[in-house]
Design an enzyme around this catalytic site. Sequence first.
Site, PDB file in Angstrom:
ATOM      1  CG  PHE A 226      -9.429  -1.557   5.238  1.00  0.00           C
ATOM      2  CD1 PHE A 226      -9.817  -0.734   4.506  1.00  0.00           C
ATOM      3  CD2 PHE A 226      -7.912  -1.935   5.361  1.00  0.00           C
ATOM      4  CE1 PHE A 226      -9.118   0.113   3.479  1.00  0.00           C
ATOM      5  CE2 PHE A 226      -7.002  -0.987   4.352  1.00  0.00           C
ATOM      6  CZ  PHE A 226      -7.463  -0.156   3.563  1.00  0.00           C
ATOM      7  CD  GLU A 228     -10.073   2.617   5.777  1.00  0.00           C
ATOM      8  OE1 GLU A 228     -10.110   1.839   6.906  1.00  0.00           O
ATOM      9  OE2 GLU A 228      -9.124   3.117   5.345  1.00  0.00           O
ATOM     10  N   PRO A 368      -2.663   2.977   1.092  1.00  0.00           N
ATOM     11  CG  PRO A 368      -3.296   1.018   1.593  1.00  0.00           C
ATOM     12  CD  PRO A 368      -2.622   1.658   0.496  1.00  0.00           C
ATOM     13  CB  SER A 370      -2.311   2.326   9.952  1.00  0.00           C
ATOM     14  OG  SER A 370      -2.545   3.589  10.658  1.00  0.00           O
ATOM     15  CG  HIS A 392       0.941  -3.445  -0.805  1.00  0.00           C
ATOM     16  ND1 HIS A 392       1.874  -3.282   0.131  1.00  0.00           N
ATOM     17  CD2 HIS A 392      -0.087  -4.518  -0.138  1.00  0.00           C
ATOM     18  CE1 HIS A 392       1.753  -4.407   1.397  1.00  0.00           C
ATOM     19  NE2 HIS A 392       0.518  -4.857   1.024  1.00  0.00           N
ATOM     20  N   GLY A 395       3.272  -0.819   5.190  1.00  0.00           N
ATOM     21  CA  GLY A 395       4.085  -2.019   5.628  1.00  0.00           C
ATOM     22  C   GLY A 395       4.247  -2.202   7.161  1.00  0.00           C
TER      23      GLY A 395
END
Length: 465
Positions: A226, A228, A368, A370, A392, A395
């Site tokens: 992504f 954003e 990050p 979501s 990371h 998950g």
Amino acid sequence: MAKLKLRGKDLIKIGYPQGKAIGIAIEVMLRHYKRENKEKVIQRLRTLLKDPEKYREDAVLGKIAEALISPVKTEAQKLNTHRVPYRIFGEEEISDEAKHQLFTALKLPVAKGGALMPDGHSGYGLPIGGVLATENAVIPYGVGVDIGCRMCLSMYDIPPSYLEGQKDKFINILKEHTRFGGKEVHARPNDHEVFEHDAFKSIPTVKQLKSKAYRQLGSSGGGNHFVEFGTVEITDETNEFGLPKGVYLGVLSHGGSRGLGANIARHYTRLAMKHTPLPKEAKHLAWLDLNTHDGMEYWIAMNLAGDYASACHDDIHKRISRAMGSRPLAKVENHHNFAWKELIDGRELIVHRKGATPAQENVLGIIPGSMTAPGYIVRGKGNRDSLFSASHGAGRALSRTKAKQSVTKSELKKVLKDHGVSLLGGGLDEAPMAYKDIGKVMAGQTELVEVVGMFKPKIVRMDKG
């Protein structure tokens, strides 16, 4: 010109010893000199045979030279009966399948230690969130297919309120200056110093990928990749950016090395599985010895793919910065899906982080959530038990198939509306409900990182948008 035809008896006739070197020589010559005159090829092989040491470092002929000087034996590998030391963080949030994948990796003859992060879930080879330390061996599937996939966050001195007041402007910036998936590329790719890397000239497999890599520079993949816009809150007074505590406008990107990394991963995984065949349950954990031609070549190619992934993010953020007419105040970025040479207990090991963030003491990273959940800027604590790693991301809680089956479009729209997030593209497989609770994931790694800032997504672009 006719296609080259080369047989074992041709090499035996000029003095090649019967054995593996003949097969390797034929494979190499048919691959790289298939349109060359047979007599020239035979002469080239004859010259190499007279002094193979002279060709050991040659990008093409080095593999034949290695087979003549110190032939590597290919033999079936067995797993150890015991696991090397390991630690699982946030274990209650991790599936048994992911744990068993780690347990298999811990039995490899080359394994020296392992860990599993709280965002862990099953994958190929190592689980996602898996960390494995090996001795003088690199596992292509322990690195992953998307080599060098990384996060990159830029912060700007622009009022975050603009993301709402001028929403259409920022939506158009993402539409015009980002590209996703297998087909979208920029009409005018930018140049970058990464294309001067020697591997694009010296490694035949990589050389063939250069034009594709050039076309795809500054683009992002499909799936969970992504770009954003959002708000960045700096919560640590003594942050490394030299910025006052407060809220800033931010651009966060997630993506990797595109077709370049994927093709490198596939090629060297096939070689690894030929060199170190393993039992069925461990076949994707085949490794390359770093003392061999193929092992050294993969290491160079992997590092190039990491540099290329960084270059892609650099290009994305520069394009967006120009469109906004603003330079970033600060930037944070970090790899995952990579392998590093690191000192562990005074010994150099190869540390694979497949979907895990480096978290050495005082090293910054981004974790990050979501498309609706916050992400975190973190500072590593240097925890030895995690092999100096952290998660990371949040998950996956649901596989892509299960997410598509269980989440409806109306449910996704409601969640986005409730969180004030505008989505361009993105499928149901990337819905927030498909991911673990980032709060629980962060709670499971307080020993590994401390939070210095938070990112909240506001306008998200993904593939199919």
